[in-house]
Design a protein around this motif. Structure first.
Motif, mmCIF file in Angstrom:
data_model
loop_
_atom_site.group_PDB
_atom_site.id
_atom_site.type_symbol
_atom_site.label_atom_id
_atom_site.label_comp_id
_atom_site.label_asym_id
_atom_site.label_seq_id
_atom_site.Cartn_x
_atom_site.Cartn_y
_atom_site.Cartn_z
ATOM 1 N N GLN B 163 37.851 -60.901 57.367
ATOM 2 C CA GLN B 163 37.650 -59.776 58.348
ATOM 3 C C GLN B 163 37.742 -58.607 58.137
ATOM 4 N N CYS B 164 39.227 -58.790 56.778
ATOM 5 C CA CYS B 164 38.775 -57.051 56.204
ATOM 6 C C CYS B 164 39.521 -57.490 54.615
ATOM 7 N N ILE B 165 37.841 -57.026 54.454
ATOM 8 C CA ILE B 165 36.725 -57.218 53.334
ATOM 9 C C ILE B 165 37.591 -56.365 52.356
ATOM 10 N N SER B 166 37.893 -55.179 52.896
ATOM 11 C CA SER B 166 38.944 -53.743 52.422
ATOM 12 C C SER B 166 37.993 -53.344 51.550
ATOM 13 N N SER B 167 37.776 -52.273 50.900
ATOM 14 C CA SER B 167 37.856 -51.655 49.756
ATOM 15 C C SER B 167 39.043 -52.145 49.043
ATOM 16 N N ARG B 168 37.920 -53.629 48.743
ATOM 17 C CA ARG B 168 39.569 -54.201 47.184
ATOM 18 C C ARG B 168 39.149 -53.921 46.581
ATOM 19 N N ASN B 206 46.889 -53.416 51.745
ATOM 20 C CA ASN B 206 45.889 -52.857 52.084
ATOM 21 C C ASN B 206 44.901 -53.735 53.222
ATOM 22 N N THR B 207 44.807 -55.108 53.294
ATOM 23 C CA THR B 207 44.990 -55.838 54.356
ATOM 24 C C THR B 207 44.666 -54.845 55.822
ATOM 25 N N ALA B 208 46.238 -55.598 56.015
ATOM 26 C CA ALA B 208 47.136 -54.554 57.197
ATOM 27 C C ALA B 208 46.270 -52.825 57.363
ATOM 28 N N ALA B 212 44.408 -52.821 61.022
ATOM 29 C CA ALA B 212 44.883 -51.396 62.532
ATOM 30 C C ALA B 212 43.328 -50.797 62.351
ATOM 31 N N ALA B 213 42.635 -50.837 61.599
ATOM 32 C CA ALA B 213 41.340 -49.647 61.827
ATOM 33 C C ALA B 213 41.016 -51.035 63.116
ATOM 34 N N LYS B 214 40.512 -52.090 62.397
ATOM 35 C CA LYS B 214 39.869 -53.025 63.249
ATOM 36 C C LYS B 214 40.420 -52.718 64.496
ATOM 37 N N LEU B 215 41.499 -52.685 64.680
ATOM 38 C CA LEU B 215 41.942 -53.100 65.833
ATOM 39 C C LEU B 215 41.968 -52.180 66.887
ATOM 40 N N GLU B 216 41.805 -50.727 65.636
ATOM 41 C CA GLU B 216 41.577 -49.430 66.370
ATOM 42 C C GLU B 216 40.457 -49.588 67.688
#
Lengths: 221, 221
Positions: B163-168, B206-208, B212-216
């Motif tokens: 879900q949080c592919i992130s800027s890995r 990083n994932t957190a 957090a942004a997603k949940l926002e």
DNA sequence: CCAATATCGATTGTCGACAATTACAGCTAT
DNA sequence: ATAGCTGTAATTGTCGACAATCGATATTGG
């Protein structure tokens, strides 16, 4: 008496205690039809129960072949206790900084009750030991940690501990529990973790010794 | 392509990837009848698959009510990573003294392949990261530890990571993997454990952040 | 108009029977 | 006599239907 009133759940609980208590002997094959009629239910709920036992690694299933109760081995016991020691030490470290005063009081009362019960009845229950460890676990608040230990590892451990009732040293265990609690009271996580690790490793050595003697007797397989 | 060719197992695998990939959205209700006909099977095997998903904590079931896909929360993510870091650090400590030369070589070859793949295709797969961690795990030899991580925690983690592919930062991760491997080579368990813990905690942070942004965004409920 | 309750629909839990796969016994051939 | 094959019996996997339970809507009384 946590009632999840569905046949599958009831049967699961019953089978689990049957395995832990050694009524279903380790390594023996499980016949679905037979067990189902024995419990007076259909094969549907029974299979659900078996599957949950498999996930808890109390039985092993092979597709189209069947299920067997797990065997007790020294290796498995070693691995279990190694992981348990690490996780419970971790729980202590976390709990030391997060446990509430109320929880500290409850843990102390628990130990008091156990000491009283021991002095009067002179017999100790396996459950007493578990209760304290679960208390510390709950105090740490990490639900994943709680689930991993209570939901999986503890049940496997109980098989060994029940089979190897051992010359258990309840007084010694109680004293160690008090030491751990004292460390928690002082918010000394590292000390609590160290004490918990030693406590568990002592139990592991004890259980391993009894298991070795037992396996010596049954030279089968 | 590990084929346990039974409908329940196949469906379980498919549903698991569907959940991890977010095709079954978190928190949504699951209808047995509907899913069964959707997969072209009966409710029997489907229920078995659902039960296994429940044991892996990918869905939550309430008797007589139904099943829902788990929701993503910051707390859950924190707890998961906390336990994972502890267990994988432990795995490093053990592996450092038990890993074989052959296994060391294979891990190095794995990292070489990943680096090569990254330099040519410039895209990295989530699986690459997992492969290294599983490799270290297997080298530690503690089956209980392996089962706990691979059988339970990893699948829950993958939901968040997908879900949080992130800027890995694949290059950074690769470098950290190399550092860990170097420590293992030198049989320095404590260093390997420390590096592993830092590596995982970095990923957690990083994932957190992404979560957090997603949940926002989804300010619902 | 609101609240408590009864009823209906939908969904889950359970059952018995059928299909598929495996294990074992007996047979044959070397 | 043993190894390999074959057929049968037993066990597991799967299915469709029935029973039990829950949630929502409608109804009735205050």
């Amino acid at each position: 008496m946590e009632a999840r009133h569905t046949l599958a759940d009831q049967t699961f609980e019953q089978l689990q205690t049957a395995i832990i208590q050694g009524r279903l002997i380790p390594g023996s094959k499980i016949n679905e039809q037979e067990l189902a009629s024995q419990y007076g239910i259909s094969r549907g709920p029974l299979r659900e129960a078996l599957q949950r036992l498999e996930q808890r690694r109390l039985i092993e299933r092979i597709p189209h072949v069947g299920a067997r109760v797990i065997k007790l081995t020294a290796n498995h016991l070693h691995d279990l206790y190694q992981v348990r020691a690490e996780l419970e030490a971790m729980a202590c470290r976390i709990a030391a900084s997060s446990i509430s005063d109320q929880q500290l009081i409850e843990l102390e009362q628990l130990l008091d009750r156990q000491q009283q019960a021991f002095q009067s009845e002179q017999l100790t229950s396996l459950q007493d030991d578990i209760d304290f460890h679960v208390g510390v676990l709950n105090a740490c608040g990490n639900q994943t940690l709680i689930n991993t230990l209570c939901g999986d590892l503890y049940h496997q451990l109980q098989i060994y501990r029940h089979q190897c009732i051992s010359s258990r040293r309840p007084l010694q265990a109680l004293a160690q529990h008090r030491q751990i609690l004292a460390a928690l009271k002082q918010r000394d996580g590292e000390l609590a973790a160290l004490l918990m690790r030693r406590h568990i490793e002592a139990g592991a050595a004890n259980t391993a010794k009894v298991l070795a003697a037992k396996l010596e007797d049954f030279q089968d397989e």
